[in-house]
Design a protein around this motif. Sequence first.
Motif, short mmCIF file in Angstrom:
data_model
loop_
_atom_site.label_atom_id
_atom_site.label_comp_id
_atom_site.label_asym_id
_atom_site.label_seq_id
_atom_site.Cartn_x
_atom_site.Cartn_y
_atom_site.Cartn_z
N ARG A 249 0.82 -1.21 0.00
CA ARG A 249 0.00 0.00 0.00
C ARG A 249 0.85 1.26 0.00
NH1 ARG A 249 -2.43 -3.11 4.07
NH2 ARG A 249 -4.48 -3.98 3.55
N THR A 250 2.07 1.19 0.49
CA THR A 250 2.91 2.38 0.63
C THR A 250 4.02 2.44 -0.41
OG1 THR A 250 4.33 1.25 2.23
CG2 THR A 250 2.44 2.49 3.09
N ARG A 251 4.00 1.55 -1.41
CA ARG A 251 5.09 1.54 -2.39
C ARG A 251 5.00 2.69 -3.38
NH1 ARG A 251 4.80 -4.95 -3.55
NH2 ARG A 251 5.68 -5.61 -1.54
N ARG A 252 3.92 3.42 -3.36
CA ARG A 252 3.79 4.60 -4.23
C ARG A 252 3.97 5.88 -3.44
NH1 ARG A 252 -1.81 4.06 -6.68
NH2 ARG A 252 -1.23 5.93 -7.84
N GLY A 253 4.54 5.78 -2.24
CA GLY A 253 4.77 6.96 -1.44
C GLY A 253 3.58 7.31 -0.57
N PRO A 429 -10.64 0.78 15.00
CA PRO A 429 -11.30 1.17 13.74
C PRO A 429 -10.40 2.02 12.83
CG PRO A 429 -12.12 2.50 15.55
CD PRO A 429 -11.25 1.45 16.17
N MET A 430 -9.53 2.85 13.42
CA MET A 430 -8.70 3.74 12.60
C MET A 430 -7.71 2.94 11.75
SD MET A 430 -9.76 6.83 13.01
CE MET A 430 -11.35 6.02 12.93
N ARG A 431 -7.25 1.82 12.27
CA ARG A 431 -6.36 0.98 11.47
C ARG A 431 -7.09 0.46 10.23
NH1 ARG A 431 -5.69 -4.22 10.75
NH2 ARG A 431 -7.20 -4.73 12.40
N LEU A 432 -8.34 0.04 10.43
CA LEU A 432 -9.14 -0.42 9.29
C LEU A 432 -9.37 0.69 8.28
CD1 LEU A 432 -11.83 -2.60 11.11
CD2 LEU A 432 -9.89 -3.40 9.76
N VAL A 433 -9.61 1.92 8.78
CA VAL A 433 -9.83 3.05 7.88
C VAL A 433 -8.56 3.33 7.07
CG1 VAL A 433 -10.28 5.53 7.78
CG2 VAL A 433 -11.60 4.09 9.34
N GLN A 434 -7.40 3.36 7.73
CA GLN A 434 -6.14 3.60 7.03
C GLN A 434 -5.87 2.55 5.96
OE1 GLN A 434 -3.68 3.85 10.63
NE2 GLN A 434 -3.08 5.91 10.00
N GLU A 435 -6.08 1.30 6.33
CA GLU A 435 -5.84 0.23 5.37
C GLU A 435 -6.80 0.33 4.18
OE1 GLU A 435 -6.18 -3.37 7.52
OE2 GLU A 435 -4.21 -3.20 8.50
N HIS A 436 -8.05 0.71 4.46
CA HIS A 436 -9.01 0.81 3.37
C HIS A 436 -8.67 1.97 2.44
CE1 HIS A 436 -12.60 0.46 1.08
NE2 HIS A 436 -13.12 1.60 1.51
N LEU A 437 -8.21 3.09 2.99
CA LEU A 437 -7.81 4.20 2.15
C LEU A 437 -6.64 3.81 1.25
CD1 LEU A 437 -8.09 7.09 4.77
CD2 LEU A 437 -9.52 6.76 2.75
N GLY A 438 -5.69 3.08 1.83
CA GLY A 438 -4.58 2.59 1.01
C GLY A 438 -5.05 1.65 -0.09
N ASP A 439 -6.02 0.79 0.24
CA ASP A 439 -6.57 -0.11 -0.78
C ASP A 439 -7.27 0.68 -1.88
OD1 ASP A 439 -5.68 -2.43 0.41
OD2 ASP A 439 -7.47 -2.69 1.64
N LEU A 440 -8.04 1.71 -1.50
CA LEU A 440 -8.73 2.51 -2.50
C LEU A 440 -7.75 3.13 -3.49
CD1 LEU A 440 -11.56 4.51 -0.64
CD2 LEU A 440 -11.83 2.87 -2.51
N ALA A 441 -6.68 3.73 -2.95
CA ALA A 441 -5.68 4.35 -3.83
C ALA A 441 -5.05 3.33 -4.77
CB ALA A 441 -4.61 5.05 -3.00
N ASP A 476 -0.05 8.00 4.87
CA ASP A 476 0.66 6.99 4.08
C ASP A 476 -0.07 6.62 2.79
OD1 ASP A 476 2.67 6.81 6.01
OD2 ASP A 476 1.51 5.36 7.19
N VAL A 477 -1.14 7.33 2.47
CA VAL A 477 -1.90 7.05 1.26
C VAL A 477 -1.37 7.93 0.13
CG1 VAL A 477 -4.19 7.00 0.21
CG2 VAL A 477 -3.91 6.49 2.65
N PRO A 478 -0.99 7.35 -1.02
CA PRO A 478 -0.37 8.13 -2.10
C PRO A 478 -1.36 9.02 -2.84
CG PRO A 478 -0.66 5.87 -2.81
CD PRO A 478 -1.05 5.91 -1.37
N VAL A 479 -1.77 10.07 -2.17
CA VAL A 479 -2.71 11.03 -2.74
C VAL A 479 -2.12 12.42 -2.59
CG1 VAL A 479 -5.00 12.07 -2.51
CG2 VAL A 479 -4.74 9.60 -2.31
N THR A 480 -2.28 13.26 -3.62
CA THR A 480 -1.86 14.66 -3.55
C THR A 480 -3.07 15.52 -3.22
OG1 THR A 480 -0.12 14.28 -5.19
CG2 THR A 480 -0.80 16.55 -4.82
#
Length: 733
Positions: A249-253, A429-441, A476-480
């Motif tokens: 999930r973090t390989r794109r920065g 719950p916040m860990r699940l939210v972070q992981e889901h945001l990474g999955d979305l990206a 940690d989600v690769p979004v600008t």
Amino acid sequence: MAGQVRETGGVELVLGDLFETEAAALVVPAGANGSVAIDVDNRLRAMGIDLAAEPMRLGTVRLVAGGPKLLLVAAVVPDWDRSTPALIEEAARQIGALVPTAGSAIAFPLLGTGAGGLDPEDSARAIAAGFSSTAPEGSRAQIFVRDSHTLAALRNALPELSLGASLLNLFGDARTELPIQNQTQDIAGFDQSVQQEPARPIETVPTHTDSPAVVDELGRKGFARVLARRIRDARTEESRKASGSPDRRTRRGGAFLIHLHAPWGAGKTSLLNFLSAELRRDDPAAGERRCVVVDFNAWRHQRIDPPWWWLMTALYSGAVRELRQFDRRRAYLLRLREWYWRLKGGWPGYLALLLVAAILVVVWQTGWLGGVRGQKLFSLNAATGLIVTVAAIVTPALTIWGLLHGFGRWVFATSARGARRFIANTSDPMRLVQEHLGDLAAWIHHDVVIMIDDLDRCRAPYVVELLEGIQTLFRDVPVTYVVAADRDWLADSYATEYGDFAGSTAEPGRPVGFLFLEKTFQISTGLPRVGDQADGFWGRLLRSTAGPGEHELDTARAAATRELGRRGVTEARREVAARPGATPADVQARLETLAVEMVSERAQLQNTHVLEPFRTLLGRDPNPRLMKRLVNAYGIARGIETLQGINLADDRGREQQTALWTILCLRWPLLGAYLARYPERVALIGGEAERDVVPEDLRVLCTDPEVVAVVHGDAPGVTAALEDAALRSVVLA
């Protein structure tokens, strides 16, 4: 069309400010009622000239004496139509006839190009033709141009005009005097023409909406191209640095935040429109891969908590809409994966529902419900009935629990209230939210840019919670993220929320709110100053005339990209300096292309070398964040300078002034904003003059050794300093 220039009075083009000329006589445009534009009137008042409006016939000239300069008011702006070359030429002819002796000089603006809507080339040609037809040999008409784009275009279109000194002090210490002994006779002659003036028509102006611009009338698209290139390169750099991460999930920065700051009404939303359009371009040959752009209006969502939930929802729904336009397969896959994620986390609930169903089947099939009636209290059948009763009570409870767990993620993803319940009833719950945001990206598969607008209309708690949510949940989600908001509003929001810490962390010129903004954003930039483009925009507002042709500009941009895109920065800069372009569209397109290249990764490496001598000016113990922000901010500033045609000749002194100004604005942002407004007061820093005019909270900085060192360029290898003239031409404030 104006006539040709003959060899009598000379005409030259000058890059500078008309009102700071050393010539003793200058020309100002007026309407038929004799009034001048507000900004012209303000400049004249500052010179001690109080110009009264007097009706004039179009094409005539009125002389005004008594001030420090002789003023010639030219009536060249019709009330009901555009200016024409014929009007300009007639006025210039009369002005040339008033010049009594050789060696005199008259300072002209580009008459009729503001509210008159006249093309600069037509104006300059008409001035040259009219003035040279009547002025005595050896006299000069100096046509002042403040915009380097226009100057370059005029040089190509009118090679017969010479190029004057591109400084405000045009003729050294010698003041060019224009004798005025014949003023009485000249003024009387013009008074006769006033008596014949026809009645004025009724003045009308068009009506305009206040919607964000979708057509570029202030040169913002070039700035959008610069930002788009920086965003793409930053994401590439982030991906390269994080490519070895063990978590896919973090390989794109991680997140990259950009702050575009300007007051209300300065055009932030319009710039976001142009930036969005630029990021949606797909041009693999130019290294421009289409991004998924998501719009998020913070003001519309500020009453619904938590704020990050709306941002996450906008990311999913906006990405689906975007992908449908150019990658339908990816849009369907994104939706299927999202549905699967919402369903898969509820397996305990689904198991409970299966258990309930099994109990009901067993009870129904065995006939226990009917067999226990009329049995004795302590019989086997009575015990069986008790079990069935308990099952009847437990079954609804298990059903409700199973539904909540089975569809909890679905409810979480579809309503803010469901999100709050999910957080309250879920472990970590916040860990699940972070992981889901990474999955979305990762599922979106394209670079994602979220445009956050109107945050400077929101309450302080919402502002802080949204930005802190991006920094924590989305870090940690690769979004600008591009946040367009007034800088003071955001800083005050942090100061309101963290006011108890202001005394221990704030510094002069750098309050606690600005410290939070420094930590939040990797790039923070204002909007470029408009300059001469404001005159044309004002004229189009009054006349409803068409702006520059977008098709012509797009064609010129494509040609400039083909010609300059393969060259290095230095070679391309020399090429543009030597051959700026044949038409105004070519000039703008070539400067835009060069400016985009100035913020590329290759140019950033070169910028690093330019900035090497400035490390000692970053403070006694500069932190890595400040160093990175300096490199980013300097690259943006140089790109904008290039966009405006400034310093194309590799002037190291000018580059160092830009670096000094960037450091000052980064370290003491309030002082930078103050000096941008009052550039002449930079002399008070480190000087002996009284500093009572400086705000009290900034006064201590005037003697601060570190501030003085930055302003004076006191560092090994630095030869430039910040002066009044340099600050007047800064492109960002």
